[in-house]
Design a protein around this motif. Structure first.
Motif, PDB file in Angstrom:
ATOM      1  N   SER A 159       0.978  -1.259  -0.181  1.00 54.31           N
ATOM      2  CA  SER A 159       0.040  -0.173   0.031  1.00 54.31           C
ATOM      3  C   SER A 159       0.819   1.340  -0.194  1.00 54.31           C
ATOM      4  N   SER A 160       1.934   1.212   0.733  1.00 49.24           N
ATOM      5  CA  SER A 160       2.682   2.726   0.793  1.00 49.24           C
ATOM      6  C   SER A 160       3.293   2.904  -0.361  1.00 49.24           C
ATOM      7  N   ILE A 161       3.542   1.830  -1.268  1.00 52.56           N
ATOM      8  CA  ILE A 161       4.292   2.147  -2.642  1.00 52.56           C
ATOM      9  C   ILE A 161       3.393   2.969  -3.424  1.00 52.56           C
ATOM     10  N   PHE A 162       2.199   2.915  -3.343  1.00 50.91           N
ATOM     11  CA  PHE A 162       0.888   3.579  -4.239  1.00 50.91           C
ATOM     12  C   PHE A 162       0.186   4.431  -3.492  1.00 50.91           C
ATOM     13  N   ALA A 163       0.443   4.889  -2.455  1.00 49.12           N
ATOM     14  CA  ALA A 163      -0.177   5.905  -1.618  1.00 49.12           C
ATOM     15  C   ALA A 163      -0.612   7.095  -2.655  1.00 49.12           C
ATOM     16  N   ASP A 164       0.513   7.477  -3.462  1.00 45.35           N
ATOM     17  CA  ASP A 164       0.372   8.866  -4.296  1.00 45.35           C
ATOM     18  C   ASP A 164       0.853   8.180  -5.700  1.00 45.35           C
ATOM     19  N   SER A 165       0.485   6.952  -6.071  1.00 42.77           N
ATOM     20  CA  SER A 165       0.997   6.581  -7.399  1.00 42.77           C
ATOM     21  C   SER A 165      -0.086   7.478  -8.403  1.00 42.77           C
ATOM     22  N   ASP A 166       0.532   7.203  -9.738  1.00 45.64           N
ATOM     23  CA  ASP A 166      -0.331   7.781 -10.832  1.00 45.64           C
ATOM     24  C   ASP A 166      -1.359   6.812 -11.193  1.00 45.64           C
ATOM     25  N   PHE A 167      -1.208   5.544 -10.927  1.00 46.27           N
ATOM     26  CA  PHE A 167      -1.898   4.234 -11.130  1.00 46.27           C
ATOM     27  C   PHE A 167      -3.186   4.452 -10.251  1.00 46.27           C
ATOM     28  N   LYS A 168      -4.370   5.038 -11.029  1.00 44.39           N
ATOM     29  CA  LYS A 168      -5.613   5.321 -10.093  1.00 44.39           C
ATOM     30  C   LYS A 168      -6.063   4.142  -9.497  1.00 44.39           C
ATOM     31  N   VAL A 169      -6.035   3.041  -9.817  1.00 50.43           N
ATOM     32  CA  VAL A 169      -6.483   1.833  -9.198  1.00 50.43           C
ATOM     33  C   VAL A 169      -6.143   1.637  -8.056  1.00 50.43           C
ATOM     34  N   PHE A 170      -4.745   1.684  -8.036  1.00 50.43           N
ATOM     35  CA  PHE A 170      -4.067   1.307  -6.824  1.00 50.43           C
ATOM     36  C   PHE A 170      -4.175   2.262  -5.661  1.00 50.43           C
ATOM     37  N   LYS A 171      -3.881   3.646  -6.140  1.00 53.66           N
ATOM     38  CA  LYS A 171      -4.192   4.809  -5.384  1.00 53.66           C
ATOM     39  C   LYS A 171      -5.331   4.886  -4.663  1.00 53.66           C
ATOM     40  N   ASP A 172      -6.595   4.717  -5.546  1.00 50.32           N
ATOM     41  CA  ASP A 172      -8.053   5.098  -5.034  1.00 50.32           C
ATOM     42  C   ASP A 172      -8.169   4.009  -3.876  1.00 50.32           C
ATOM     43  N   ALA A 173      -7.507   2.862  -4.000  1.00 51.62           N
ATOM     44  CA  ALA A 173      -7.936   1.725  -2.828  1.00 51.62           C
ATOM     45  C   ALA A 173      -7.255   2.040  -1.856  1.00 51.62           C
ATOM     46  N   VAL A 174      -6.254   2.703  -1.728  1.00 57.48           N
ATOM     47  CA  VAL A 174      -5.440   3.057  -0.517  1.00 57.48           C
ATOM     48  C   VAL A 174      -6.203   4.318   0.119  1.00 57.48           C
ATOM     49  N   GLN A 175      -6.399   5.140  -0.459  1.00 57.90           N
ATOM     50  CA  GLN A 175      -6.979   6.302  -0.211  1.00 57.90           C
ATOM     51  C   GLN A 175      -8.220   6.447   0.185  1.00 57.90           C
ATOM     52  N   ASN A 176      -8.872   5.255   0.126  1.00 52.91           N
ATOM     53  CA  ASN A 176     -10.263   4.997   0.609  1.00 52.91           C
ATOM     54  C   ASN A 176     -10.325   4.119   1.597  1.00 52.91           C
ATOM     55  N   GLY A 177      -9.234   3.919   2.361  1.00 56.21           N
ATOM     56  CA  GLY A 177      -9.085   2.861   3.503  1.00 56.21           C
ATOM     57  C   GLY A 177      -9.000   1.271   3.387  1.00 56.21           C
ATOM     58  N   GLY A 178      -8.593   1.047   1.680  1.00 56.95           N
ATOM     59  CA  GLY A 178      -8.168  -0.176   1.679  1.00 56.95           C
ATOM     60  C   GLY A 178      -6.822  -0.516   1.608  1.00 56.95           C
ATOM     61  N   SER A 179      -6.411  -1.345   0.719  1.00 57.52           N
ATOM     62  CA  SER A 179      -4.949  -1.706   0.643  1.00 57.52           C
ATOM     63  C   SER A 179      -4.639  -2.395  -0.788  1.00 57.52           C
ATOM     64  N   VAL A 180      -3.224  -2.461  -0.842  1.00 52.52           N
ATOM     65  CA  VAL A 180      -2.729  -3.116  -1.980  1.00 52.52           C
ATOM     66  C   VAL A 180      -1.807  -4.135  -1.670  1.00 52.52           C
ATOM     67  N   ARG A 181      -2.056  -5.765  -1.761  1.00 53.08           N
ATOM     68  CA  ARG A 181      -1.408  -6.949  -1.058  1.00 53.08           C
ATOM     69  C   ARG A 181      -1.072  -7.553  -2.321  1.00 53.08           C
ATOM     70  N   GLY A 182       0.103  -8.497  -2.147  1.00 50.28           N
ATOM     71  CA  GLY A 182       0.337  -9.422  -2.978  1.00 50.28           C
ATOM     72  C   GLY A 182       0.983 -10.778  -2.416  1.00 50.28           C
ATOM     73  N   ILE A 183       0.990 -11.680  -3.291  1.00 53.16           N
ATOM     74  CA  ILE A 183       1.818 -13.082  -2.935  1.00 53.16           C
ATOM     75  C   ILE A 183       2.924 -13.259  -4.186  1.00 53.16           C
ATOM     76  N   ASN A 184       3.623 -14.172  -3.802  1.00 51.52           N
ATOM     77  CA  ASN A 184       4.924 -14.391  -4.518  1.00 51.52           C
ATOM     78  C   ASN A 184       4.934 -15.934  -5.036  1.00 51.52           C
ATOM     79  N   VAL A 185       4.522 -16.373  -5.995  1.00 53.75           N
ATOM     80  CA  VAL A 185       4.622 -17.768  -6.579  1.00 53.75           C
ATOM     81  C   VAL A 185       5.829 -17.981  -6.979  1.00 53.75           C
ATOM     82  N   LYS A 186       6.589 -18.538  -6.347  1.00 56.19           N
ATOM     83  CA  LYS A 186       8.123 -19.067  -6.661  1.00 56.19           C
ATOM     84  C   LYS A 186       7.961 -20.122  -7.933  1.00 56.19           C
ATOM     85  N   GLY A 187       8.656 -19.450  -9.117  1.00 55.21           N
ATOM     86  CA  GLY A 187       8.845 -20.525 -10.114  1.00 55.21           C
ATOM     87  C   GLY A 187       7.681 -20.446 -11.132  1.00 55.21           C
TER      88      GLY A 187
END
Length: 593
Positions: free
Chosen positions: A308-336
């Protein structure tokens, strides 16, 4: 017509005979598994719940028994008397527990004949579950099914013995109770003697076990039937069984410590596994942040990372709006998994939508750098930061979900994590990973009802240090609640209960109940509190789910003798069914379809 026993008494169970019984005269009884006719000899495999034994009918030894055996077919019920004989080396059957012995029959009775069954009564059949359930009494003859139900019995015996030795008293609670709907729908039972009034079948013994604590019994347990009219799935039934317990003058640690000992005892006696106690504990919030689930499977990693902190002021609106509306951006890493084809990536996008996520962002870590369907929308430093936070290397696949509702993010990624774990064989099925999830939120806000609802039930006590927030910020109040999780399944859950009248009234008020509502639903419990209630708490296990794990099946219907289908029907007894007009008239009920 079948013969009578006429004083013939069984001396041994089929599967319990061994070489030590060679030379003994025995009487066994059971069902015919298969028949082989070799001219002067007829071989019958006789089955009971302990296993199989081969019996031999010889024309030379007993002409009468041999003649009867000529007419025997599969599933006939027999009684056979004879001598246990060691098989010759060349005739030993290594696939049979009793394969090194057989019984030479001297006396033989056909107790019951059988029609040809609709399927072979053996484990190696591929008959549909619908047919198995329709002929459940035949399905239950199969060794694997009998083993499951015998294991279930052993679990309950161990539980009873353990709780008895720890001062618990087995007390039954009513099956016809007052309807107090909170959670699933009640099953209702009309009263004939009080027209227009209804009993409900209990969703759990919750209120009654609290009343037993107020009654001074200190330690109660029950192997209890519970009934809930809810949508069904593979691990859910409309009627199910709980191992239910309650204790007075305890705190969370007391309940948890005792239950760890009980679970360790069950696993030792059933699977001969020594569990390491105490089990791990993590808070509900940590479980959600790390695994996207309040019942995380700890047998593999692939933990969620907060971007979330990466995209709090991002130009990518989908991620930015999620964070600014009290939500978050999260991910998982599928190795290989970077080489996953685009078609499968698109399928994953649709997969997360089933959990209310609006979409899924993927980043493939390829030889020439990261590639994503949103690469053109991200700054280079944003992509770099994502890769660093996700600890991604060449060959990995990053999967990201964003939403203004954190629960949507958790739910979508939590299920996606499990799906990827299965696809890439990351889960060690031989492991048993236990976990206590504690410090649940006391309440959750229902958008549909526009009010707070109890996450567990309305009698769960808040953490002492959070009580003052009940009035001003109820969403932040944590509960004295605890769930025990095994391999990603919640096998039990409980809490310390509210034992103070004023605090219980305040809880009802936060839940939106008026004084009249609370009195109408729970007046008898509130009245009992007035006369002195001890601090108390407990836990309930899903016996069916626990048995599923211990027997290695993933279908709850396998561990219940006479289960219901997913549309709550019993195919064997053809229920539910219509009843007569006379019965309805007695109950003053008119069916309006």
């Amino acid at each position: 017509m079948g013969e009578q026993l006429s004083g013939m008494k069984r001396t041994h169970m089929c599967g319990e005979l061994t070489l030590e019984d060679v030379g003994k005269s025995v009487i066994v009884m059971g069902w015919v598994q298969r028949r082989r006719d070799l001219g002067g000899l007829i071989f019958l495999e006789l089955r009971d719940r302990t296993g199989l034994i081969q019996i031999v009918c010889s024309e030379q030894l007993s002409k009468e028994a041999f003649d009867k055996a000529q007419h025997v077919r599969n599933e006939y019920v027999l009684a056979a008397a004879g001598e246990v004989v060691r098989r010759s080396d060349e005739n030993i059957n290594p696939n049979l527990e009793t394969g090194n012995i057989e019984i030479y029959v001297s006396e033989f009775k056909i107790l019951s004949k059988a029609e040809t069954p609709p399927f072979m009564v053996e484990d190696r059949n591929n008959v549909s579950e619908a047919i198995r359930l329709k002929y459940r009494y035949l399905d239950l003859r199969r060794p694997s099914m009998q083993k499951i139900l015998m294991t279930r019995y052993r679990i309950t015996r161990i539980v009873r013995d353990f709780l008895d030795k720890n001062g618990f008293i087995d007390i039954e609670t009513p099956l016809l109770i007052k309807s107090t709907p909170e959670g699933a729908r009640d099953y209702l039972v009309p009263s004939r003697v009080q027209p227009g009034k209804f009993f409900a079948l209990p969703q759990s013994p919750q209120i009654f076990k609290q009343l037993l604590m107020i009654s001074g019994f200190d330690r109660y347990y029950q192997i209890a039937k519970c009934l809930r009219d809810e949508d069904l799935r593979a691990d859910r039934q409309p009627e199910f069984t709980q191992i239910d317990m309650e204790m007075s003058f305890v705190e969370e640690d007391d309940v948890i410590a005792l239950n760890e000992k009980m679970i360790a005892r069950i696993f030792k006696e059933i699977l001969d596994i020594d569990l390491e106690v105490p089990f791990k504990r993590i808070s509900w919030q940590e479980a959600m942040n790390r695994f996207g689930s309040d019942k995380p499977d700890m047998r593999f990693g692939m933990e969620l990372k907060d971007l979330s902190s990466i995209f709090a002021d991002s130009d990518f609106k989908v991620f930015k709006d999620a964070v600014q509306n009290g939500g978050s951006v999260r991910g998982i890493n599928v190795k290989g998994a970077a080489s996953m084809p685009r078609r499968q990536l698109d399928e994953l996008v649709e997969y997360v939508k089933t959990y209310k996520a609006k979409g899924l962002v993927w980043i493939q870590m390829l030889d020439d750098g990261p590639r994503s369907q949103i690469s053109k929308f991200l700054k280079d430093d944003e992509m770099t930061q994502v890769v660093n936070v996700m600890e991604a290397e060449k060959g990995d696949l990053i999967l990201i979900v964003a939403d203004k509702n954190n629960m949507v993010v958790y739910d979508a990624l939590g299920h996606l994590r499990l799906e990827m774990g299965k696809r890439y064989n990351l889960i060690d099925e031989s492991k048993y990973e236990f976990l206590w999830v504690v410090d649940f939120p006391l309440l959750e806000y229902s958008e549909e009802e526009k009010r707070f609802v109890a996450m567990h039930h309305p009698f769960t006590a808040p953490k002492d240090e959070d009580i003052e927030m009940l009035d001003k910020d109820p969403g932040r109040v944590r509960a004295k609640a605890y769930d025990i999780v095994l391999n990603g399944l919640e096998i039990g859950g409980g809490s310390i209960r509210i034992h103070d009248t004023e605090l219980q009234k305040k809880m009802f008020k936060v839940l939106g109940f008026t004084d009249e509502d609370a009195e109408a639903r729970f007046g008898f419990l509130l009245n009992a509190f007035k006369y002195g209630a001890p601090p108390h708490g407990g836990i309930a296990y899903g016996l069916d789910r626990l048995t599923m794990i211990l027997t290695g099946t993933d279908n709850i219907r396998d561990v219940i003798a006479f289960p219901k289908t997913q549309n709550a029907c019993d195919l064997m007894s053809d229920s539910p069914s219509e009843v007569s007009k006379e019965q309805l008239d007695e109950l003053h009920i008119k069916v309006n379809l």
